[in-house]
Design a protein around this motif. Structure first.
Motif, short mmCIF file in Angstrom:
data_model
loop_
_atom_site.label_atom_id
_atom_site.label_comp_id
_atom_site.label_asym_id
_atom_site.label_seq_id
_atom_site.Cartn_x
_atom_site.Cartn_y
_atom_site.Cartn_z
N ILE A 105 0.88 -1.17 0.00
CA ILE A 105 0.00 0.00 0.00
C ILE A 105 0.91 1.22 0.00
CG2 ILE A 105 -1.83 1.25 1.20
CD1 ILE A 105 -2.76 -1.49 0.31
N THR A 106 0.90 1.98 -1.07
CA THR A 106 1.83 3.10 -1.23
C THR A 106 1.26 4.39 -0.65
OG1 THR A 106 0.92 3.77 -3.36
CG2 THR A 106 2.62 2.03 -3.38
N ALA A 107 2.13 5.38 -0.54
CA ALA A 107 1.69 6.70 -0.09
C ALA A 107 0.65 7.27 -1.05
CB ALA A 107 2.89 7.64 0.01
N ALA A 108 0.82 7.00 -2.36
CA ALA A 108 -0.17 7.46 -3.35
C ALA A 108 -1.51 6.77 -3.13
CB ALA A 108 0.36 7.19 -4.76
N ASP A 109 -1.47 5.48 -2.77
CA ASP A 109 -2.71 4.76 -2.47
C ASP A 109 -3.43 5.43 -1.30
OD1 ASP A 109 -2.45 2.76 -4.42
OD2 ASP A 109 -1.26 1.48 -3.10
N LEU A 110 -2.70 5.68 -0.22
CA LEU A 110 -3.31 6.31 0.96
C LEU A 110 -3.88 7.68 0.60
CD1 LEU A 110 -0.77 5.43 3.80
CD2 LEU A 110 -3.02 4.40 3.40
#
Length: 428
Positions: A105-110
């Motif tokens: 889960i990436t920072a972009a996902d969050l």
């Protein structure tokens, strides 16, 4: 906007000869393992999301909890037939990573979900990460065992304050004094938990071990390192003493252990927060013959801590395929919405892992959740090991070795040696 409303607008627009802008609806396939009260609440959340999001629709399936669920996740991920989104126990994170079934889960996902790592309690966020710090799941709740109490058996003792709240339990000696007082007041089983089951036995044992600062499995894979074996023996001796004193039920399975408390025969219950709805429903329907409360497990040993786990959101691997970016954005939209509506999930007894909800005025007035929510800061999760966590060899050892030992079938020392040997053999 509800689907029905959208359809009505479309029909009116068609009659008027007005074109409607097209949108691409995303269907998010979803697997969970929620039954009972949890299942009812999750289905209600899914229904509400679908009503509010005509462009993103959740297609939910509930599978059998435990080993069947995680087996299906593994096999489906290998062939690319899994869901877009699934619920996952954080205690099974090591298993998921070893099997390679979870995507980071990436920072972009969050960001797409309107979330950040700082929104979550550190204990749950750490459990959602791999050894290298990569995030593989988004915590949804923190659920733990708590101490339920029946006020009837404590009346006239020093363990109820002027407001009828539990007080005065600050050590093992205090707790055992309260158990004896309850027995003297007529309690059939002063403390009940699933003494013949894996989960109930394991969670009490692990809490007593952790409160001593003991370690079941170290980060480098050593079982009961240092003096942890001695502390494990002590934990088991405590549980054995409760049996020998007649304070806890004999080889009780889960349902029977709960029934002892709900029927008014036990003064205390060591069980998960997930039984709060059971108590509230019985109380609401007039089927509970006593006043009750629930608090964080007291500091019985050296440290204030309690076994805990989290339900979380995870995105599984899809064989060799990468998820379409638009689909992934829709999945993260679902996760973000669920987190921000976690107060409805808290109604099942859970503590929201999402701090803006856990720290909201609405949650602070939710009882007994608000009373035991302090455990979120001091929770001890299961070891980061493939042989620990829900439906694992560690749970099996609790049922097959620890439970028989506390019922007198082998000594605490022999039992802990067997537990150590059993878990080590599963690592080879």
């Amino acid at each position: 906007m509800k689907l029905k409303t959208l359809a009505q607008i479309s029909a009116i627009a068609a009659l008027a000869g007005i074109g409607m802008p097209a949108f691409a609806q995303q269907t998010v396939t979803w697997w969970d393992f929620f039954a009972g009260g949890d299942g009812v609440r999750m289905k209600a959340l899914i229904e509400q999301f679908n009503e509010e999001h005509p462009d993103v629709q959740i297609e939910g399936t509930t599978l059998e909890w435990g080993v069947p669920f995680y087996t299906k996740v593994r096999t489906s991920a290998a062939v690319g037939r899994g869901p877009d989104l699934m619920t996952y126990h954080l205690s099974r994170m090591p298993l998921g990573l070893s099997e390679g079934v979870l995507t980071p889960i990436t920072a972009a996902d969050l960001d797409a979900a309107g979330l950040s790592e700082g929104d979550f309690f550190a204990s749950s966020l750490d459990a959602a990460k791999g050894p290298d710090g990569t995030l593989y799941a988004v915590p949804f709740d923190i659920h733990s065992i708590v101490l339920y109490y029946n006020k009837t058996y404590l009346e006239g003792t020093r363990f109820l304050d002027d407001e009828g709240k539990l007080t005065g339990i600050e050590s093992l000696a205090d707790f055992e004094e309260a158990l004896q007082a309850a027995a003297d007041n007529g309690s059939e089983a002063p403390v009940t938990y699933a003494t013949g089951d894996d989960g109930g036995t394991y969670r009490v044992f692990y809490t007593l071990l952790s409160q001593q600062g003991g370690t079941l499995i170290s980060e480098d894979g050593e079982v009961l390192p240092g003096d942890s074996a001695e502390k494990a023996v002590k934990a088991l001796e405590i549980m054995t003493n409760w049996h020998d004193q007649g304070w806890q039920p004999e080889q009780a399975l889960y349902e029977a252990s709960v029934a002892l408390f709900t029927s008014g025969k036990s003064a205390f219950q060591l069980n998960g927060v997930w039984e709060v709805p059971t108590m509230k429903d019985l109380e609401k329907n007039g089927n509970l013959g006593f006043e009750w409360g629930a608090v964080e497990i007291p500091k019985l040993m050296d440290t204030r801590t309690t076994w805990a786990d989290s339900h979380a959101w995870a995105i599984p691997v899809q064989g060799d395929e990468e998820m379409d970016p638009a689909k992934r954005e829709a999945v993260m939209q679902v996760i973000g919405w669920m987190e921000k509506h976690a107060i409805q999930w808290a109604d099942a007894g859970h503590i929201p892992a999402y701090k803006p909800v856990a720290e909201s005025d609405e949650f602070k007035t939710m009882e007994p959740n608000a009373t035991y929510s302090s455990l979120a800061d001091g929770a001890t999760y299961d070891p980061r090991s493939e042989v620990a966590g829900v439906a694992s060899p560690a749970y099996d050892a609790a049922q097959n070795i620890i439970s028989p030992a506390m019922h007198g079938y082998l000594s605490a020392e022999d039992a802990i040696e067997q537990v150590k040997s059993e878990l080590e053999s599963k690592m080879n």
